[in-house]
Structure formats: C-alpha cells, structure tokens
Design an enzyme around this catalytic site. Structure first.
Site, PDB file in Angstrom:
ATOM      1  CG  ASP A 110     -29.593 -10.683  48.939  1.00 41.45           C
ATOM      2  OD1 ASP A 110     -30.715 -10.998  49.523  1.00 41.45           O
ATOM      3  OD2 ASP A 110     -29.152  -9.759  48.911  1.00 41.45           O
ATOM      4  CG  ASP A 218     -34.878  -9.213  50.501  1.00 39.85           C
ATOM      5  OD1 ASP A 218     -34.077  -8.293  50.532  1.00 39.85           O
ATOM      6  OD2 ASP A 218     -35.953  -9.042  50.154  1.00 39.85           O
ATOM      7  CD  GLU A 276     -33.438  -6.357  54.621  1.00 35.98           C
ATOM      8  OE1 GLU A 276     -33.160  -5.154  54.176  1.00 35.98           O
ATOM      9  OE2 GLU A 276     -34.301  -6.905  53.881  1.00 35.98           O
ATOM     10  CG  HIS A 348     -28.726  -3.252  48.497  1.00 34.86           C
ATOM     11  ND1 HIS A 348     -28.275  -4.045  49.616  1.00 34.86           N
ATOM     12  CD2 HIS A 348     -29.889  -3.445  48.120  1.00 34.86           C
ATOM     13  CE1 HIS A 348     -29.583  -4.735  49.779  1.00 34.86           C
ATOM     14  NE2 HIS A 348     -30.469  -4.317  48.991  1.00 34.86           N
ATOM     15  CG  ASP A 349     -31.856  -1.609  50.589  1.00 34.95           C
ATOM     16  OD1 ASP A 349     -31.863  -1.648  49.520  1.00 34.95           O
ATOM     17  OD2 ASP A 349     -32.118  -2.506  51.414  1.00 34.95           O
TER      18      ASP A 349
END
Ligand code: GLC
Length: 582
Positions: A110, A218, A276, A348-349
């Site tokens: 990440d 991210d 993302e 995870h969101d």
C-alpha cells in the site's frame, strides 16, 4: 476449437500477467496474530501463506504495515521505510516476501503518499517554523483575510475533511493552518514541490529494490490540488465540498507519468499498479489505464459502491439491480478497447458484501457464491478481501464503544451533536461502517476464532462458530471452495480473462446476465440476485444454451423436469459453449 490456455494473435499482444490474476487483500491488524497481543502481524500472515496458495490467488496486497500512530489504522504513516513494531520487523517482512515468492505469488504494498502522519519527521520539521526548508512540503496557509486565525470561519477554505469537520487545522505558534483531507493527524503532502515527489519516488524504488511487486496507491487521484484552493459548494451545514478542486486535479496525469518514468519504467512488466480513485469517471479511467500513456495498470473506482447511498455514505437505501448493471456495464464497455478494470465488492473500507448485496441469513452461502461468481466473471482483475472467501458478514455492533474506526467515531460525535438521534446514527453505522470489514478473520471455532490467544483489538464476530476457515475447507459446498473454483477458472479459461463482455437484460430487476466471448468460446453468466425464483427465458438465443456445458453453479443441479433457465433464489450459473458464429 481453441484449447484452453491458447490465445489468438490479436489478444496475445495485450496479455499482461495481471489480466489473468486474482489479488487477495490482507488487512494486517485483523488477519492473524502470532504473538498474542490481540493485533494481527507479519508472523500471522506468514503462518497463513499456504492457505492463500491453496486458495490459488496470484497476488497479495498488504494494507499498510509501516510505523504509524494508528490514528487511521496505519493509513497515517510516520516512516515509509520500516515496519510498525506491532506488526514485526523488516526481517519479518523479508521472510514473508520470500515465502510469498517461493510459492509463485507476488506481494503489492500500500502506497499512502497523499498525506503522511503528523508524526512523520517531514511534518515535524515542516511545522517547526514557517522558514523551515520543509515548510512547503505541506499545504500551509494563513486564515481568511480580515479574520483572526483560529476563529470559527477563519479557515483558509470551507473544505470538509473526509473524517468530519474542517479540512484545515490551526497552528497557534505560526498563526497558519495546514490542510488535511482526512484526519487532522494526516497532513496532505504538497506534490507541487519537486522535492516531495523526489522523496516519494526514492522510497518507492527502495521497496522495489527490496523485491516487492507493485503498489496499491491510496487516494492517488487527490495528490494534485488546484493551487488557488477555491471554496467548495455547500449543501448544508458549515462545510463545503472541496473535491472538485482536489480530485483529478490539474497536474495528476503529469505526476503519474513522472512517477512511472522515475520508478516503474524498465521494471514495469513484472509489476502491478492500481490507483485508488474516488470520484473517477470511466472517461478518466481510460486515460489513467491506457498502457500507452504509462500511468497505472488499473484503478479502483467507486461508482458501484455508492449506488445504495444518498448524498453521504450514511444515507443508505436499497440497491436497484438495474442501477448496478447500468454502472458496471458502462465500465465494462468503457474500458473494452483501452485500459483495464479492477473488480471488487469488498475492501477494508466497505461493509461485507454478503450483508450488503446478498442475504446473510437463510441464503448466506448461496448468495455469497453468487456475488463471487458475478464479480469474477466480469472482464477485469478481481480482488478478494480477507474473509470474503468465507462469506464473512457484517458485525452486530451494539453501541458506539464497539467501534474502532475514526471515520465512524467522528461521524457519530458530529451527527449526534447536530441533533440526530444516537439510535439512527448507530443504525447507519451498523450498515456502512468500515469496522464491518475489520473484525478478525475467523479461522476456526476455538477462542477468538483462532485469530489471537489474546484480547482482539476489535470484537470477533460471534458467528465464528459457524463461519470459519476450518469448517469451510472441510465442506466441499462452502463459499471457500467456490472461490477456489472461480480463481482456478480464470487461470484455465482464456475467455474469462480476455473475452469481450456483453450485458444481457440490463433492465431486469432480478437477473444479472452477461456473455463473455473469445474467438469461438462463449460463456453465459446468469445470476438471480433475489430471494425469489426467476425465469431467465427472455435471454436472446436462450435455446442455444440447451446443450452447453454447465461450468459452475451454486445450487443443486437443475431439475430436468423444470424449464432449464428457471433460477432458484440467489442461484448463479456459468455455461460454456463453442460457437461457429453468433
Ligand atoms: C483510503 C483508504 C482508507 C483511508 C484513506 C485515507 O481511502 O483506503 O482506509 O482511511 O484512504 O488514507
């Protein structure tokens, strides 16, 4: 007829390895704990590598494992080139990477470089004085003209932060504010400054030299801001929406191309990059993922996970299937000739897919398999989020003290302070909170679901006695075995990875149907996205499928006395046939 594994010439030139790969996302805090402190760690991940190899995934994406004050669970990084002690050491990391590579898998990190932690040495220097050489590495601005810094309304812009409140934090010593699009402990880096970009690229090269296989980037479409920082539109309340001024900003393509040149070029073929990108449109995604432009391989777009929401994620309403098909179908068509899709329901969101889009009660297993089937049969690279392969569900959070996520906790405080009833706010949190995805992976039916011998940092979902990896692996009818079959199918059947995509019955409120075609191989995917029986006989050429091979199903074999295209609640089927012509 074309044998499985062979590709026609036209496709062979466009056959990047990640097109037939499946990625598995690990959220380390919640995956597996090897030392009993209640928090997952690298040792825990290493102990499950064979589990992942057995599932058949090609790539592991690791959510952040860097040193972090954990204000946003690791997405607030205080040192990019080390490992958070709670998770282990660099030596543990190297051991994990070696174990992943030994099994022929890859590991993607990440990359969180829109912002750092406020405890990162860069920011510590930056905030130390307005004349510090790193002052300009972040976005510092005086308050509004004519107003006194720190007073309500004196913020440089009216932008709202993603985790509630203003996006600006006042620093009394200097009389200036710094920008933070997320929490106030996540100051935004100033990508206008070439030194910042150089430092980020150097760090990325360091990880690649260490052997990692790429990056999940991210909120990467927020790194370029309109330097004029105009106010945003205000819908209600104090704060405005600044996103038009920081999403897909003026220099974004330039920055991504520069990053590609400085970091990825030359070694790119073995790597995977996925950006993302909240708010990204199909038209923009074509540009980001066009290989000729050398930016990223694919993006995470958000359209399909916002269809069940109003103006904010907390205003939840039921999903209309036709909207979902309209959206995903547009992305399939939009990236058919240029670029590439990533495919996901979960991360995870996001809340758990089976609770959100399926039925986590009576039809939990069947609907989880249906969701997996639909997703994995689209054209694009599928992402499996830890526990999705077990059909893990949302958690029964009883009260606000059960939540750990800063977004949820801040929202509860802000919404109840503005007069909303705590029960109504909790109801929305139960449905949409990110903590639904963050409860520990359920490995077996021993204490704490086998996740940890200590007290888990967030409660384990009490349904672990029934839903756990050990039970799932022992049951050939489980969600786990179905995911394994889907992953295997992508590896074996070129039409899954490379075939074109045609949506069928786009307006149907129950059935999700599409075909995939590569040369003379055609697949028909049928899903009944409802708890009622459905008839799929309106499918054009339905009769042509009468004698075709049923590759995958999640229900008992079709009853020969019933019409062949009658689908049970949540039933999914994939047919394959070889055609001379359509
Ligand atoms: C991304 C991450 C999310 C994080 C945010 C800020 O959306 O996926 O977990 O809170 O960025 O870094």
């Amino acid at each position: 007829m074309q044998a499985a594994g062979e590709l026609s010439d036209a496709w062979a030139t466009d056959r990047q390895w990640w097109k037939s790969a499946v990625v598995y996302q690990i959220y380390p805090r919640s995956f597996a704990d090897s030392d009993g402190d209640g928090i997952g760690d690298l040792g825990g991940i290493s102990s499950k590598i064979d589990y992942l190899a057995d599932l058949g995934v090609d790539v592991i994406w690791l959510s952040p494992v860097y040193p972090s004050p954990q204000d946003d669970a690791g997405y607030d990084i205080s040192n990019y080139q080390d490992i958070e002690p709670v998770f282990g050491t660099l030596a543990d990391f190297d051991a994990l990477l070696g174990a992943v590579h030994d099994r022929g898998m890859k590991l993607v990190m990440d990359l969180v470089v829109n912002h750092t932690s406020d405890e990162h040495p860069w920011f510590v220097e930056s905030k130390s004085s307005p004349v510090n050489p790193k002052r300009d590495w972040y976005w510092w601005r005086p308050g509004r003209e004519g107003m006194h810094g720190g007073d309500p309304g004196a913020e440089p812009t009216n932008w709202r932060a993603s985790f509630s409140g203003s996006a600006w934090q006042y620093q009394a010593e200097s009389g200036e504010y710094y920008l933070h699009l997320f929490s106030r402990k996540q100051p935004d880096l100033n990508w206008e400054n070439p030194e910042v970009r150089g430092a980020v690229y150097q760090m990325m090269r360091w990880w690649l030299d260490r052997g990692v296989d790429g990056f999940r980037m991210d909120v990467i479409n927020m790194i370029s801001k309109d330097p004029l920082l105009p106010d945003g539109h205000t819908r209600s309340g104090l704060w405005g929406d600044g996103s038009p001024h920081y999403i897909n900003g003026p220099r974004l393509h330039e920055f991504l191309q520069e990053m590609h040149r400085e970091v990825l070029a030359g070694r790119k073929d073995q790597l995977l990059t996925v950006g993302e990108m909240p708010g990204c449109t199909v038209e923009e995604a074509r540009l980001f993922t066009d290989q000729a432009r050398a930016e990223v391989d694919m993006v995470f777009q958000f359209e399909h996970v916002e269809l069940d929401q109003g103006a904010t994620k907390w205003e939840v309403h039921p999903l209309r299937l036709a909207d979902l098909k309209g959206s995903l179908g547009r992305w399939q068509a939009g990236l058919a000739d240029v670029g590439w899709n990533s495919l996901y329901w979960n991360n995870h969101d996001q809340p758990r897919a089976v609770s959100r889009f399926g039925d986590d009660g009576e039809y939990r297993v069947r609907s989880a398999k249906l969701l997996g089937t639909l997703l994995h049969l689209h054209r694009g690279t599928p992402y499996v989020y830890q526990g999705e392969e077990l059909g893990m569900t949302n958690a029964p959070f009883a009260q606000i003290s059960d939540f750990r996520d800063i977004e949820s906790i801040n929202h509860f405080a802000e919404a109840t302070a503005s007069g909303q009833s705590p029960e109504a706010v909790l109801a929305a949190l139960r449905t949409m909170s990110r903590d639904n995805a963050r409860t520990p992976v359920q490995w077996n039916d021993s204490d704490n679901a086998g996740f940890s011998t200590g007290q888990p940092w967030i409660p384990v979902n009490p349904n672990y006695h029934e839903i756990n990896a050990s039970a799932a692996r022992a049951d050939p009818e489980s969600v786990w075995h179905h995911y394994r079959t889907l992953i295997d199918l992508r590896h074996r059947e070129p039409a899954v990875a490379y075939g074109d995509f045609t949506m069928v019955l786009p307006e149907h409120e129950q059935i999700y149907a599409f075909t995939r075609r590569l040369d003379d191989v055609e697949l028909l995917v049928l899903g009944n996205v409802s708890g009622r029986t459905a008839m799929a006989d309106q499918i054009p050429y339905a009769g042509n499928w009468e004698n075709s091979e049923l590759l995958i199903t999640n229900a008992p074999a079709p009853d020969p006395s019933q019409p062949r295209l009658s689908l049970l609640p949540w039933e999914a089927r994939v047919y394959r046939r070889v055609v001379a012509d359509r």
